[in-house]
Motif scaffolding. Structure first.
Motif, mmCIF file in Angstrom:
data_model
loop_
_atom_site.group_PDB
_atom_site.id
_atom_site.type_symbol
_atom_site.label_atom_id
_atom_site.label_comp_id
_atom_site.label_asym_id
_atom_site.label_seq_id
_atom_site.Cartn_x
_atom_site.Cartn_y
_atom_site.Cartn_z
ATOM 1 N N THR A 99 0.831 -1.134 0.025
ATOM 2 C CA THR A 99 0.044 0.112 -0.115
ATOM 3 C C THR A 99 0.980 1.287 0.156
ATOM 4 O O THR A 99 2.122 1.171 0.322
ATOM 5 N N ASP A 100 0.368 2.505 -0.293
ATOM 6 C CA ASP A 100 1.004 3.578 -0.085
ATOM 7 C C ASP A 100 1.712 3.866 0.992
ATOM 8 O O ASP A 100 2.739 4.206 1.185
ATOM 9 N N GLU A 101 1.025 3.674 2.301
ATOM 10 C CA GLU A 101 1.687 3.679 3.468
ATOM 11 C C GLU A 101 2.648 2.738 3.757
ATOM 12 O O GLU A 101 3.797 3.175 4.474
ATOM 13 N N GLN A 102 2.632 1.398 3.270
ATOM 14 C CA GLN A 102 3.838 0.643 3.373
ATOM 15 C C GLN A 102 4.854 1.215 2.556
ATOM 16 O O GLN A 102 6.179 1.068 2.916
ATOM 17 N N LEU A 103 4.741 1.647 1.522
ATOM 18 C CA LEU A 103 5.900 2.361 0.666
ATOM 19 C C LEU A 103 6.480 3.359 1.227
ATOM 20 O O LEU A 103 7.604 3.461 0.955
ATOM 21 N N MET A 104 5.791 4.101 1.874
ATOM 22 C CA MET A 104 6.264 5.264 2.948
ATOM 23 C C MET A 104 7.192 4.553 4.126
ATOM 24 O O MET A 104 8.208 4.788 4.360
ATOM 25 N N ASN B 108 10.209 2.859 2.962
ATOM 26 C CA ASN B 108 11.038 3.531 1.963
ATOM 27 C C ASN B 108 12.518 3.371 1.977
ATOM 28 O O ASN B 108 13.282 3.255 1.019
#
Ligand SMILES: [Zn+2]
Length: 251
Positions: free
Chosen positions: A3-8, A11
């Motif tokens: 998810t976007d949160e996991q990508l962040m 990172n």
């Protein structure tokens, strides 16, 4: 899929060229058994969770004592008397609530190992109990699951990755069973606090490498270190042809 949160969140790992999103996804799909939530298991499990391993199975039958707090950093003063697996799980959940946790508040016995180990991708041996160490080695060989093994006492530590199904020695190739009577324990010999942090973190590093495919795990080698002199050495290990645990895998 991350998810976007996991990508962040992940990172700084994904930025590593040879780790990348693929490495992170492999971690997320991994399940690791951590045996012992003491000096080694605390930092190892915290780092595995922070790094994004999908699921941790935490096993320990002991309760937190005041004398543990000097080095077992997943436990706090309010946890004294609580089971160590449960106490560590609370710290891990606070750090990364996305990690699935299974808590087993018991001393791991050999008859329970096959079922447990057959559903994990890697075992982290963080116990100070020699019969359990030999039994974990046997069960990991039977299941074909890699074992990241470590020990720490006084200012000295050892670390190795065993995966004899893919070649190389096992834990039993190194140590004769029954020699445990002469082995040192932290409760008798003492241990300086950061030593277990160093070794437990290295244990997590090796686990992450095996799970993600990043770098070169410490397979067929034993890292021996003494933080008193800051001496780190690597010894090359070979499988013993007469090893009672793994000789059947050797050709
Ligand atoms: Zn062996």
């Amino acid at each position: 899929m991350l998810t976007d949160e996991q990508l962040m969140r992940y990172n700084r790992q994904i930025l590593l060229n040879d780790f990348d999103i693929a490495g992170q996804e492999r971690l997320q799909q991994s399940r690791v058994l951590v045996v012992g939530l003491g000096g080694l298991g605390c930092p190892a499990a915290l780092y595995l969770a922070a790094a994004g391993v999908g699921e941790l199975v935490l096993v320990d039958g002991d309760a937190v004592e005041l004398s543990n707090l000097q080095r077992q950093i997943a436990h706090s003063e309010v946890d004294i008397g609580a089971n160590k697996a449960r106490s560590a799980a609370a710290s891990i959940a606070a750090l990364n609530p996305q990690v699935k946790l299974e808590i087993l508040e018991q001393q791991l016995i050999e008859s329970a190992m096959p079922a447990l180990i057959s559903r994990v991708d890697l075992v982290l041996d963080a116990t100070d109990n020699y019969p359990v160490r030999f039994a974990l080695n046997r069960a990991c060989i039977a299941a074909g699951v890699p074992l990241v093994s470590a020990a720490a006492v006084r200012s000295e530590g050892q670390l190795a990755v065993f995966d004899p199904a893919r070649g190389g020695p096992c834990y039993r190739c190194l140590y004769a069973e029954g020699e445990e009577q002469t082995a040192l324990s932290c409760s008798e010999s003492g241990v300086l606090a950061p030593l277990v942090g160093v070794i437990g973190s290295l244990q997590a590093m090796e686990a992450l490498k095996v799970l993600s495919g990043y770098g070169e795990p410490l397979l067929g080698k034993l890292l021996v270190l003494d933080l008193r002199s800051m001496e780190f050495r690597q010894l090359v290990l070979s499988a013993r042809a007469d090893c009672p645990a793994c000789s059947h895998l050797q050709c």
